[in-house]
Design a protein around this motif. Structure first.
Motif, PDB file in Angstrom:
ATOM      1  N   PHE A  10      22.884  -9.445   2.927  1.00 49.97           N
ATOM      2  CA  PHE A  10      21.615  -9.206   3.605  1.00 49.97           C
ATOM      3  C   PHE A  10      21.458  -7.697   3.768  1.00 49.97           C
ATOM      4  N   ASP A  52      17.080 -10.882   1.311  1.00 47.61           N
ATOM      5  CA  ASP A  52      17.946 -12.042   1.492  1.00 47.61           C
ATOM      6  C   ASP A  52      18.643 -12.309   0.169  1.00 47.61           C
ATOM      7  N   ARG A  62      21.490 -14.140   0.071  1.00 43.55           N
ATOM      8  CA  ARG A  62      22.434 -15.197   0.452  1.00 43.55           C
ATOM      9  C   ARG A  62      22.693 -16.108  -0.753  1.00 43.55           C
ATOM     10  N   SER A  70      19.502 -16.292   7.589  1.00 44.12           N
ATOM     11  CA  SER A  70      20.497 -15.896   8.579  1.00 44.12           C
ATOM     12  C   SER A  70      20.026 -16.295   9.969  1.00 44.12           C
ATOM     13  N   GLY A  76      21.529 -14.739  12.439  1.00 42.87           N
ATOM     14  CA  GLY A  76      22.011 -13.608  13.215  1.00 42.87           C
ATOM     15  C   GLY A  76      20.930 -12.900  13.999  1.00 42.87           C
ATOM     16  N   ARG A 118      23.221 -21.485   6.282  1.00 40.05           N
ATOM     17  CA  ARG A 118      22.958 -20.623   7.433  1.00 40.05           C
ATOM     18  C   ARG A 118      24.069 -19.591   7.581  1.00 40.05           C
ATOM     19  N   SER A 119      23.690 -18.388   7.940  1.00 43.38           N
ATOM     20  CA  SER A 119      24.639 -17.295   8.129  1.00 43.38           C
ATOM     21  C   SER A 119      24.531 -16.754   9.550  1.00 43.38           C
ATOM     22  N   SER A 120      25.568 -16.036   9.984  1.00 42.21           N
ATOM     23  CA  SER A 120      25.523 -15.315  11.260  1.00 42.21           C
ATOM     24  C   SER A 120      25.318 -13.816  11.054  1.00 42.21           C
ATOM     25  N   MET A 121      25.253 -13.378   9.808  1.00 41.76           N
ATOM     26  CA  MET A 121      25.153 -11.939   9.557  1.00 41.76           C
ATOM     27  C   MET A 121      23.891 -11.368  10.209  1.00 41.76           C
TER      28      MET A 121
END
Length: 572
Positions: free
Chosen positions: A70, A85, A87, A269, A271, A436-439
């Motif tokens: 990202f 994005d 990802r 994300s 995040g 899904r990401s936490s970045m």
């Protein structure tokens, strides 16, 4: 060898304020690649890409072109931010039972990680290409030269890489073993000089032929064969999955906190939205008056985190596949209602997700994110800023490699079990979908409308809390970015909070428990980087838990180490 130990000496020195461009990265050799581009007149985007490529070589356990990214790009002329994005995506053949075994039962997360099925279509190179197209100044091929040089001529194994090699030895394939392990099976010791000629050749091909050479033709066929013929969990990826992959220009996600404008990455994300929720829910409390040494401040931070993570777990997924109620989640009235659940003198007995406007019925996510990833922050001489977080997920990803480059296990960020009681998980596996990401690469504008701070972190779902803590540290507690990053973290995605062991939080545990907090003390494996503007000049911060550095355009470097620091859980 001598050079390496000098480089990673345990020093604490003040962070200089740099008038020129600045790079903060998790490894000095990668930061040097970025500053090399700045000296040649390259932009923040050029420097960020060169830094990413070098990290691919020297931090192979964390990130690389076999993974995803990202990117946030701030243009000083327009004052605006654009996002990329990159990802990873599931193969089109993937179904919601992608991680089920022959017995019809879901695999455990541990069993799903190794092999081909956890590998998502890599997005990093496409993300780099899109970012370069709209923010680069130097030729594409030039950005690859420092990384090619490191791979071909070699580099010394750092303590952090050695630690990962020792910790994850059973996980990696023969290609990785040939590079980093001896004939006796032992990992290369700290200071061992290693080369990666296959990776150098791969990077040279992509530099010369362009990013398409990775996604179509022989290279794509090789990647597909690697994951589909894996001994464990073979995939069903096709060359069409690679050829059709696109990095996406997503809307930037922004919110307000005490007169500052906070902008971050939106879905896929989670995040950015979760950071913004944590901050908005804290705004009614006088965090500045409480201060960083007050247990009540950390209790409030933990309670706000719990509420935000609960909403994130229920509602956030790939917006191309599921309805994500972003407007409802960030609505100020909704967040005020959530904040009203927080009390300074007690802890919530239970925490449930709220019901924001536009929210569909969902089942809570059970996905498990492993502490991985790396982050970097760059500002160029003109004041353009690029903030990047990129990853291959777990340390050494899926354990599979191609041409000396690790392949991700990003698809294990999906929910393995897609439904419960008839309700679907927003983050279930679907063909072509991004997990899904936490970045949370984030850029903060000051009240004057200029960029005040750019920050990002590594470490699975702790990324969200790290970034929120860093922003509170800078805005409320008037800390430098360096000191804000260095603060210990109270990480509370659920009922039990983790106080980062060996930090100022250890002494606060009795007081936190008196407020009703359930607290455990443990290492967290944190790793953050930042650049900030202070009195019109740019400086930066790098995590004292990592081998990170801040380096200016002329190569002047501050190595940041906490004296007496205890080894931390790897955050690669």
């Amino acid at each position: 060898m001598k050079k390496l130990f000098l480089l990673f000496a345990f020093l604490v020195t003040p962070i200089a304020a740099f008038a020129q461009g600045v790079v903060s990265a998790a490894d000095p050799r990668a930061a040097a690649a970025g500053t090399e581009m700045l000296r040649e007149g390259g932009s923040a985007t050029d420097a960020a890409i060169a830094t990413m490529l070098a990290l691919n070589v020297v931090e192979p356990q964390s990130a690389g072109i076999g993974g995803g990214a990202f990117i946030l790009q701030y243009d000083v002329k327009t004052g605006k931010i654009r996002t990329v994005d990159g990802r990873e995506a599931a193969p089109m053949a993937a179904t919601d039972h992608w991680f089920y075994g022959p017995d019809g039962q879901p695999l455990s997360h541990r069993d799903a990680v190794p092999g081909g099925r956890s590998v998502g279509v890599p997005g990093t190179l496409r993300a780099m290409a899109l970012a370069h197209q709209r923010g680069g100044k130097l030729p594409w091929a030039r950005l690859f030269q420092p990384a090619i040089r490191l791979a071909r001529e070699g580099f010394d194994v750092s303590p952090r890489l050695n630690n990962s090699l020792r910790s994850y030895a059973p996980h990696v394939d023969a290609g990785v073993r040939a590079i980093y392990y001896g004939a006796d099976g032992k990992p290369a010791a700290v200071g061992t000089h290693v080369t990666n000629p296959e990776q150098a050749a791969l990077l040279e091909r992509v530099a010369t032929l362009g990013p398409d050479s990775f996604y179509v033709g022989p290279q794509a066929e090789k990647l597909v064969a690697t994951v589909n013929n894996a001994a464990r969990n073979p995939s069903k990826m096709t060359t069409g999955d690679l050829a059709s992959y696109e990095a996406k220009d997503r809307p930037v996600l922004c919110g307000k906190y005490r007169g500052y404008k906070i902008c971050s990455m939106g879905p896929s994300s989670s995040g950015g939205v979760t950071v913004l929720m944590i901050l908005a829910q804290l705004e009614r409390f006088d965090m500045a008056k409480l201060g960083k040494d007050n247990p009540v401040a950390w209790h409030l931070f933990a309670e706000s985190s719990r509420l935000a993570y609960a909403d994130r777990d229920l509602y956030v997924g790939d917006p191309d596949y599921v309805q994500v109620p972003l407007a409802g989640l960030l609505d100020r009235k909704y967040l005020a209602g959530r904040s009203a659940l927080i009390h300074a003198d007690s802890t919530m007995a239970t925490v449930e997700a709220g019901l924001p406007a536009g929210a569909p019925k969902r089942v809570k996510s059970q996905s498990q994110e492993v502490h991985g990833t790396t982050s970097l922050s760059v500002v160029d001489q003109a004041g353009n800023v690029t903030q990047v977080t990129f990853t291959i997920e777990s340390p050494f990803g899926s354990g599979l490699s191609m041409d000396g480059t690790m392949l991700n296990n990003e698809l294990t960020d999906f929910d393995i079990v897609p439904e419960k009681d008839g309700w679907l998980a927003a983050n279930r596996v679907e063909g072509g979908k991004r997990p899904r990401s936490s970045m949370a690469p984030t850029i903060v504008y000051g009240p004057d409308g200029k960029v005040r701070l750019a920050i990002g972190a590594a470490g699975g779902s702790t990324i969200i809390a790290q970034v929120a803590k860093g922003i509170v540290g800078v805005i409320d507690w008037k800390l430098s970015a360096q000191d804000a990053i260095g603060l210990g973290l109270l990480y509370a995605p659920g009922p039990v909070a983790t106080a980062e062991k060996g930090t100022q939080l250890d002494a606060m545990i009795p007081a936190l428990e008196a407020l009703g907090e359930k607290v455990q003390s443990a290492p967290l494996g944190l790793k953050a980087n930042a650049v900030e503007r202070v009195k019109g000049r740019w400086t930066g911060g790098a995590d004292p838990r990592s081998e990170g550095v801040v380096m200016d355009q002329q190569g002047k470097m501050t190595v940041i180490r906490r004296v007496g620091a205890q080894p931390n859980r790897p955050s690669e």
